[in-house]
Design a protein around this motif. Sequence first.
Motif, PDB file in Angstrom:
ATOM      1  N   CYS A  22       0.857  -1.181   0.000  1.00 13.17           N
ATOM      2  CA  CYS A  22       0.000   0.000   0.000  1.00 13.17           C
ATOM      3  C   CYS A  22       0.891   1.227   0.000  1.00 13.17           C
ATOM      4  CB  CYS A  22      -0.902  -0.003   1.223  1.00 13.17           C
ATOM      5  SG  CYS A  22      -1.900   1.493   1.411  1.00 13.17           S
ATOM      6  N   ALA A  23       0.702   2.070  -0.985  1.00 18.28           N
ATOM      7  CA  ALA A  23       1.468   3.306  -1.083  1.00 18.28           C
ATOM      8  C   ALA A  23       0.583   4.484  -0.716  1.00 18.28           C
ATOM      9  CB  ALA A  23       2.009   3.476  -2.500  1.00 18.28           C
ATOM     10  N   ALA A  24       1.047   5.286   0.229  1.00 16.86           N
ATOM     11  CA  ALA A  24       0.293   6.450   0.687  1.00 16.86           C
ATOM     12  C   ALA A  24       0.878   7.730   0.102  1.00 16.86           C
ATOM     13  CB  ALA A  24       0.318   6.528   2.206  1.00 16.86           C
ATOM     14  N   SER A  25       0.004   8.638  -0.241  1.00 14.46           N
ATOM     15  CA  SER A  25       0.450   9.943  -0.727  1.00 14.46           C
ATOM     16  C   SER A  25      -0.508  11.006  -0.232  1.00 14.46           C
ATOM     17  CB  SER A  25       0.504   9.958  -2.256  1.00 14.46           C
ATOM     18  OG  SER A  25      -0.771   9.717  -2.811  1.00 14.46           O
ATOM     19  N   GLY A  26      -0.009  12.215  -0.172  1.00 14.74           N
ATOM     20  CA  GLY A  26      -0.844  13.339   0.215  1.00 14.74           C
ATOM     21  C   GLY A  26      -0.799  13.705   1.676  1.00 14.74           C
ATOM     22  N   ARG A  27      -0.239  12.815   2.487  1.00 15.68           N
ATOM     23  CA  ARG A  27      -0.174  13.095   3.917  1.00 15.68           C
ATOM     24  C   ARG A  27       0.817  12.145   4.547  1.00 15.68           C
ATOM     25  NH1 ARG A  27      -4.709  15.112   7.445  1.00 15.68           N
ATOM     26  NH2 ARG A  27      -3.901  15.010   9.555  1.00 15.68           N
ATOM     27  N   SER A  28       1.443  12.609   5.617  1.00 17.12           N
ATOM     28  CA  SER A  28       2.340  11.753   6.367  1.00 17.12           C
ATOM     29  C   SER A  28       1.576  11.116   7.525  1.00 17.12           C
ATOM     30  CB  SER A  28       3.508  12.562   6.925  1.00 17.12           C
ATOM     31  OG  SER A  28       4.260  11.779   7.826  1.00 17.12           O
ATOM     32  N   PHE A  29       1.821   9.836   7.742  1.00 19.66           N
ATOM     33  CA  PHE A  29       1.197   9.138   8.862  1.00 19.66           C
ATOM     34  C   PHE A  29       2.260   8.740   9.882  1.00 19.66           C
ATOM     35  CE2 PHE A  29      -2.935   9.102   7.108  1.00 19.66           C
ATOM     36  CZ  PHE A  29      -2.782   8.994   5.738  1.00 19.66           C
ATOM     37  N   SER A  30       3.310   9.518   9.956  1.00 18.95           N
ATOM     38  CA  SER A  30       4.437   9.188  10.821  1.00 18.95           C
ATOM     39  C   SER A  30       4.047   9.124  12.291  1.00 18.95           C
ATOM     40  CB  SER A  30       5.566  10.182  10.622  1.00 18.95           C
ATOM     41  OG  SER A  30       5.127  11.502  10.903  1.00 18.95           O
ATOM     42  N   SER A  31       3.002   9.828  12.670  1.00 23.48           N
ATOM     43  CA  SER A  31       2.552   9.789  14.061  1.00 23.48           C
ATOM     44  C   SER A  31       1.378   8.843  14.263  1.00 23.48           C
ATOM     45  CB  SER A  31       2.140  11.193  14.512  1.00 23.48           C
ATOM     46  OG  SER A  31       3.228  12.078  14.438  1.00 23.48           O
ATOM     47  N   GLY A  32       0.958   8.218  13.199  1.00 20.52           N
ATOM     48  CA  GLY A  32      -0.235   7.393  13.296  1.00 20.52           C
ATOM     49  C   GLY A  32       0.033   5.944  12.952  1.00 20.52           C
ATOM     50  N   GLN A  33      -0.928   5.349  12.298  1.00 20.30           N
ATOM     51  CA  GLN A  33      -0.856   3.946  11.961  1.00 20.30           C
ATOM     52  C   GLN A  33      -1.354   3.708  10.550  1.00 20.30           C
ATOM     53  OE1 GLN A  33      -3.128   2.571  15.563  1.00 20.30           O
ATOM     54  NE2 GLN A  33      -1.648   0.903  15.526  1.00 20.30           N
ATOM     55  N   MET A  34      -0.836   2.633   9.978  1.00 16.71           N
ATOM     56  CA  MET A  34      -1.398   2.107   8.740  1.00 16.71           C
ATOM     57  C   MET A  34      -1.607   0.620   8.935  1.00 16.71           C
ATOM     58  SD  MET A  34       0.493   4.109   5.625  1.00 16.71           S
ATOM     59  CE  MET A  34      -0.494   3.253   4.394  1.00 16.71           C
ATOM     60  N   GLY A  35      -2.645   0.115   8.307  1.00 17.24           N
ATOM     61  CA  GLY A  35      -2.930  -1.283   8.520  1.00 17.24           C
ATOM     62  C   GLY A  35      -3.757  -1.880   7.407  1.00 17.24           C
ATOM     63  N   TRP A  36      -4.202  -3.110   7.666  1.00 18.33           N
ATOM     64  CA  TRP A  36      -4.975  -3.859   6.690  1.00 18.33           C
ATOM     65  C   TRP A  36      -6.227  -4.431   7.336  1.00 18.33           C
ATOM     66  CZ3 TRP A  36      -3.570  -3.997   1.633  1.00 18.33           C
ATOM     67  CH2 TRP A  36      -2.274  -3.596   1.314  1.00 18.33           C
ATOM     68  N   PHE A  37      -7.298  -4.334   6.589  1.00 21.58           N
ATOM     69  CA  PHE A  37      -8.549  -4.985   6.928  1.00 21.58           C
ATOM     70  C   PHE A  37      -8.946  -5.846   5.738  1.00 21.58           C
ATOM     71  CE2 PHE A  37     -10.208  -2.830  10.779  1.00 21.58           C
ATOM     72  CZ  PHE A  37      -9.220  -1.883  10.934  1.00 21.58           C
ATOM     73  N   ARG A  38      -9.874  -6.756   5.955  1.00 20.05           N
ATOM     74  CA  ARG A  38     -10.380  -7.557   4.848  1.00 20.05           C
ATOM     75  C   ARG A  38     -11.876  -7.744   5.010  1.00 20.05           C
ATOM     76  NH1 ARG A  38      -7.489 -13.272   6.545  1.00 20.05           N
ATOM     77  NH2 ARG A  38      -8.924 -13.843   8.239  1.00 20.05           N
ATOM     78  N   GLN A  39     -12.500  -8.006   3.874  1.00 15.94           N
ATOM     79  CA  GLN A  39     -13.941  -8.202   3.884  1.00 15.94           C
ATOM     80  C   GLN A  39     -14.315  -9.295   2.907  1.00 15.94           C
ATOM     81  OE1 GLN A  39     -16.183  -4.607   3.152  1.00 15.94           O
ATOM     82  NE2 GLN A  39     -17.982  -5.440   4.207  1.00 15.94           N
ATOM     83  N   ALA A  40     -14.951 -10.329   3.428  1.00 15.12           N
ATOM     84  CA  ALA A  40     -15.460 -11.414   2.604  1.00 15.12           C
ATOM     85  C   ALA A  40     -16.913 -11.123   2.244  1.00 15.12           C
ATOM     86  CB  ALA A  40     -15.352 -12.730   3.362  1.00 15.12           C
ATOM     87  N   PRO A  41     -17.411 -11.720   1.162  1.00 15.43           N
ATOM     88  CA  PRO A  41     -18.807 -11.474   0.761  1.00 15.43           C
ATOM     89  C   PRO A  41     -19.787 -11.790   1.877  1.00 15.43           C
ATOM     90  CG  PRO A  41     -17.630 -12.604  -0.978  1.00 15.43           C
ATOM     91  CD  PRO A  41     -16.705 -12.572   0.204  1.00 15.43           C
ATOM     92  N   GLY A  42     -20.669 -10.861   2.166  1.00 13.68           N
ATOM     93  CA  GLY A  42     -21.681 -11.072   3.186  1.00 13.68           C
ATOM     94  C   GLY A  42     -21.200 -10.901   4.611  1.00 13.68           C
ATOM     95  N   LYS A  43     -19.947 -10.521   4.779  1.00 14.10           N
ATOM     96  CA  LYS A  43     -19.398 -10.370   6.124  1.00 14.10           C
ATOM     97  C   LYS A  43     -18.941  -8.933   6.357  1.00 14.10           C
ATOM     98  CE  LYS A  43     -17.922 -15.148   6.785  1.00 14.10           C
ATOM     99  NZ  LYS A  43     -16.805 -16.035   7.205  1.00 14.10           N
TER     100      LYS A  43
END
Length: 125
Positions: A22-43
């Motif tokens: 995942c490439a981020a642009s437009g803002r720095s998240f150096s003080s925050g977090q980046m992560g991953w979520f997932r979503q299956a059909p119907g969930k």
Amino acid sequence: QVQLVESGGGLVQVGDSLRLSCAASGRSFSSGQMGWFRQAPGKEREFVATIRWSIGRTYYADSAKGRFTISSDNGKNTVSLQMNSLKPEDSGVYYCAARSYLSSPYDTPRGYDYWGQGTQVTVSS
């Protein structure tokens, strides 16, 4: 304008590996977090992993522990998710998420302000 752009999804077999980025642009998240979520059909969208940029601390869902590894490259403003020993239940759309502040739980979608468009991961048995 903040943009999160995911890449690396695809169709794999049980036991295979995939690496999402995942490439981020437009803002720095150096003080925050980046992560991953997932979503299956119907969930509902569910937490997978997250990393605090400033200290490199990582957090994982129980389903991801021992198989997935999240990492960041601060110089490139990217976060990656290495997924090993994939199972059919890992299938779904994987979303990159980011937040600038740590004022809400890290493992719920409402805790994040920015989202990518998602990338499909399908694990075939």
